[in-house]
Design an enzyme around this catalytic site. Structure first.
Site, short mmCIF file in Angstrom:
data_model
loop_
_atom_site.label_atom_id
_atom_site.label_comp_id
_atom_site.label_asym_id
_atom_site.label_seq_id
_atom_site.Cartn_x
_atom_site.Cartn_y
_atom_site.Cartn_z
N ASP A 71 -2.39 43.02 45.69
CA ASP A 71 -3.30 42.18 44.89
C ASP A 71 -4.76 42.57 45.19
O ASP A 71 -5.11 42.86 46.34
CB ASP A 71 -3.04 40.72 45.28
CG ASP A 71 -3.84 39.74 44.46
OD1 ASP A 71 -4.13 40.02 43.28
OD2 ASP A 71 -4.17 38.65 45.00
N ASP A 126 -8.93 45.92 41.15
CA ASP A 126 -9.98 44.99 40.75
C ASP A 126 -11.32 45.71 40.69
O ASP A 126 -12.00 45.87 41.70
CB ASP A 126 -10.06 43.81 41.74
CG ASP A 126 -11.16 42.83 41.36
OD1 ASP A 126 -11.85 43.08 40.35
OD2 ASP A 126 -11.32 41.83 42.07
N GLU A 179 -8.60 44.18 35.79
CA GLU A 179 -9.38 42.95 35.58
C GLU A 179 -10.70 43.25 34.90
O GLU A 179 -11.40 44.21 35.24
CB GLU A 179 -9.65 42.24 36.92
CG GLU A 179 -10.60 41.05 36.75
CD GLU A 179 -10.66 40.12 37.95
OE1 GLU A 179 -9.73 40.17 38.78
OE2 GLU A 179 -11.62 39.35 38.05
N HIS A 233 -11.23 31.21 42.23
CA HIS A 233 -10.45 31.39 43.46
C HIS A 233 -10.83 30.29 44.45
O HIS A 233 -11.99 29.89 44.52
CB HIS A 233 -10.79 32.74 44.11
CG HIS A 233 -10.19 33.91 43.39
ND1 HIS A 233 -10.95 34.91 42.85
CD2 HIS A 233 -8.90 34.25 43.16
CE1 HIS A 233 -10.16 35.83 42.31
NE2 HIS A 233 -8.90 35.45 42.48
N GLY A 234 -9.88 29.83 45.22
CA GLY A 234 -10.18 28.87 46.28
C GLY A 234 -10.13 27.43 45.79
O GLY A 234 -9.55 27.13 44.75
N GLY A 273 -4.98 30.35 40.57
CA GLY A 273 -3.99 29.52 39.88
C GLY A 273 -3.59 28.26 40.62
O GLY A 273 -2.92 27.40 40.03
N ASN A 333 -1.55 33.74 39.72
CA ASN A 333 -1.77 34.00 41.15
C ASN A 333 -2.04 32.70 41.89
O ASN A 333 -2.83 31.86 41.43
CB ASN A 333 -2.96 34.94 41.32
CG ASN A 333 -2.60 36.37 40.96
OD1 ASN A 333 -1.59 36.63 40.32
ND2 ASN A 333 -3.44 37.30 41.36
P1 13P Z 1 -6.07 30.72 44.61
O1 13P Z 1 -6.21 31.03 46.06
O2 13P Z 1 -7.24 30.01 44.07
O3 13P Z 1 -4.77 30.05 44.30
O4 13P Z 1 -6.06 32.13 43.84
C1 13P Z 1 -5.17 33.12 44.25
C2 13P Z 1 -5.47 34.40 43.56
O5 13P Z 1 -5.99 34.42 42.46
C3 13P Z 1 -5.12 35.63 44.27
O6 13P Z 1 -5.41 36.78 43.54
#
Ligand code: 13P
Length: 282
Positions: free
Chosen positions: A81, A103, A133, A181-182, A211, A231
């Site tokens: 990833d 990415d 991406e 993210h996060g 996600g 994700n």
């Molecule tokens: P989260 O940590 O926000 O769930 O996102 C995970 C992600 O997108 C990893 O590529």
């Protein structure tokens, strides 16, 4: 058993559902997530992100992820990833990962195309699917309080996305349409029309990053519009911490493995809920 990214995406397309793509940079997460795959039989994408290398190196965690997935009867994809450079991605593929993301979203369009194409050529030669991406997502994994809410000015442009997919030959596209993210600091609002346009203009499955932390309706609406890979990391890692924290305070608990077991159970429960929502099994 290990299945290819495109095979998993075809499953999702046929069943009009989303695939859980779970980052597992700690062993309790690997074990808990594999248990969900085995209990549901739904394909799961096990991911290792380059940014997690300081937690545990891919050379340490990768072979364990590959071996556990291989010996399981449930289907798993092994995905590198957010690969930031081709050498890191190649290292993952050499140890048995069979899917990858490059990415290049922080590069100019032309550089992103050039670098993504290099990865596509290298991976497709090995029969391996690639996620690219375009468009940017903010992220607050490091606790930056200015983050945690989406910035519309960074959303993916559908015309640019179509040109990017055409020029690179990627198999699926990570795009920005309202997630971060996060941890979320504000309730997220997904731009569902943008997902529809991205899917129509590019013709490839759309990938949602950031996600975790969305509502069940968000997941359902996004998959109805063509999101096929979602994700997921932060909220599963948080579930592990929430389960372990009270045990750490308990004077009767003397050894770390009690916390590790609680973390594994918590990840299993959290990822199970997520996988079932995505697979329309609730
Ligand atoms: P989260 O940590 O926000 O769930 O996102 C995970 C992600 O997108 C990893 O590529």
């Amino acid at each position: 058993m290990i299945i290819g990214l495109n095979e998993a995406l075809e499953y999702a397309e046929k069943n009009q559902c989303g695939l859980a793509a779970v980052n597992t940079p700690f062993f309790a997460a690997v074990l808990g997530t594999i248990e969900v795959g085995e209990a549901t039989g739904v394909p799961i994408i096990l991911q290792f992100a380059q940014v997690h290398d300081p937690i545990v190196g891919i050379e340490n965690m990768g072979p364990a992820m590959v071996a556990l997935a291989e010996r399981s009867e449930a289907p798993f994809v092994l995905h590198v990833d957010h690969g930031e450079d081709i050498d890191y991605i190649r290292k993952g593929l050499d140890m048995g990962f069979n899917s990858c993301m490059f990415d290049g979203s922080h590069h100019s369009f032309d550089d992103n195309v050039r670098l993504t194409r290099e990865v596509v050529e290298m991976a497709h030669d090995r029969g391996i699917g690639v996620e690219g991406e375009i468009g940017m997502m903010t992220g607050n994994e490091n606790g930056d309080p200015s983050q945690g809410e989406a910035d519309e000015t960074l959303y993916t442009d559908a015309d640019e996305a179509a040109a990017f997919v055409e020029a690179t030959g990627i198999d699926c596209l990570a795009a920005s349409f309202g997630t971060v993210h996060g941890m979320y600091h504000k309730e997220p609002h997904l731009n569902l029309d943008l997902i529809t346009r991205l899917r129509e203009r590019t013709g490839v499955p759309i990938v949602m990053h950031g996600g975790s932390g969305l509502s069940d309706d968000d997941y359902r609406n996004a998959t109805q519009r063509g999101v096929r890979k979602i994700n997921y990391y932060t909220y599963a890692a948080k579930a592990a911490l929430d389960a372990a924290r009270p045990l750490a305070e308990d004077p009767e608990v003397l050894l770390w493995p009690t916390l590790a077991m609680a973390a594994r159970d918590a990840v299993r429960e959290d990822v199970m809920r997520f996988v079932k929502v995505l697979a329309n099994k609730n």
